[in-house]
Scaffold this active site. Structure first.
Site, PDB file in Angstrom:
ATOM      1  N   GLY A  44       0.935  -1.317  -0.030  1.00  0.00           N
ATOM      2  CA  GLY A  44       0.018  -0.057   0.172  1.00  0.00           C
ATOM      3  C   GLY A  44       0.821   1.268   0.173  1.00  0.00           C
ATOM      4  N   CYS A  45       1.724   1.359   0.761  1.00  0.00           N
ATOM      5  CA  CYS A  45       3.014   2.364   0.927  1.00  0.00           C
ATOM      6  C   CYS A  45       3.502   2.822  -0.356  1.00  0.00           C
ATOM      7  CB  CYS A  45       3.794   2.041   1.848  1.00  0.00           C
ATOM      8  SG  CYS A  45       3.054   1.872   3.358  1.00  0.00           S
ATOM      9  N   THR A  46       3.711   1.621  -1.193  1.00  0.00           N
ATOM     10  CA  THR A  46       4.405   1.658  -2.546  1.00  0.00           C
ATOM     11  C   THR A  46       3.483   2.409  -3.627  1.00  0.00           C
ATOM     12  OG1 THR A  46       5.861  -0.109  -2.019  1.00  0.00           O
ATOM     13  CG2 THR A  46       5.680   0.500  -4.288  1.00  0.00           C
TER      14      THR A  46
END
Length: 154
Positions: A44-46
């Site tokens: 998700g952070c990527t």
């Protein structure tokens, strides 16, 4: 938790280059998108970092700087940026004070186990240092575009 129309909490935190970044550096000059995310190089952070990067020029045209924050180290941030060619600054809030001041360090429950973690959240701060948008618990996919639309309306 913070709310719209209040002054954004000040901060002074190291970025991926081990340089100190202060909110006051941008006052009167740029709007700031401050987004908090749990961990470098996770799915998700990527997605979120890549989508902010894809829109970096649009944010710049809107006189806005995008800054990500997690509790990862400066070295971890550098690796994350280099791996994906990110065009955002990432702050290393290793002591968690910035996360706490913005109310994103919260208890969560995953698979029946309670732990503390960063709640994915985004704050839009205008040139006067006021919170003009506060979003806790955001979804990564499409979030950067939503934030850009809000910034364009400032």
């Amino acid at each position: 938790m913070l709310e719209q129309h209040q002054q954004a909490p000040q901060f002074s935190v190291k970025n991926q280059f081990n340089e100190t970044v202060n909110l006051s550096n941008y006052l009167g000059k740029k709007n700031v998108v401050l987004y908090f995310y749990p961990k470098d190089d996770t799915p998700g952070c990527t997605i979120e970092a890549n989508q902010f990067t894809q829109l970096a020029e649009e944010f710049a045209k809107a006189d806005t700087v995008v800054i990500g924050v997690s509790k990862d180290t400066c070295a971890s941030h550098t690796d994350f940026i280099n791996k994906y060619g990110l065009k955002v600054d990432l702050l290393a809030d290793e002591d968690g004070k910035l996360c706490e001041s913005y109310g994103v360090w919260q208890e969560r429950e995953k698979n029946g186990v309670k732990s503390m973690a960063i709640l994915r959240s985004t704050f839009i701060i205008n040139k006067q240092g006021e919170l003009v948008d506060v979003a806790y618990g955001v979804t990564p996919e499409g979030h950067a575009q939503e934030v850009l639309e809000k910034v364009k309306n400032l």
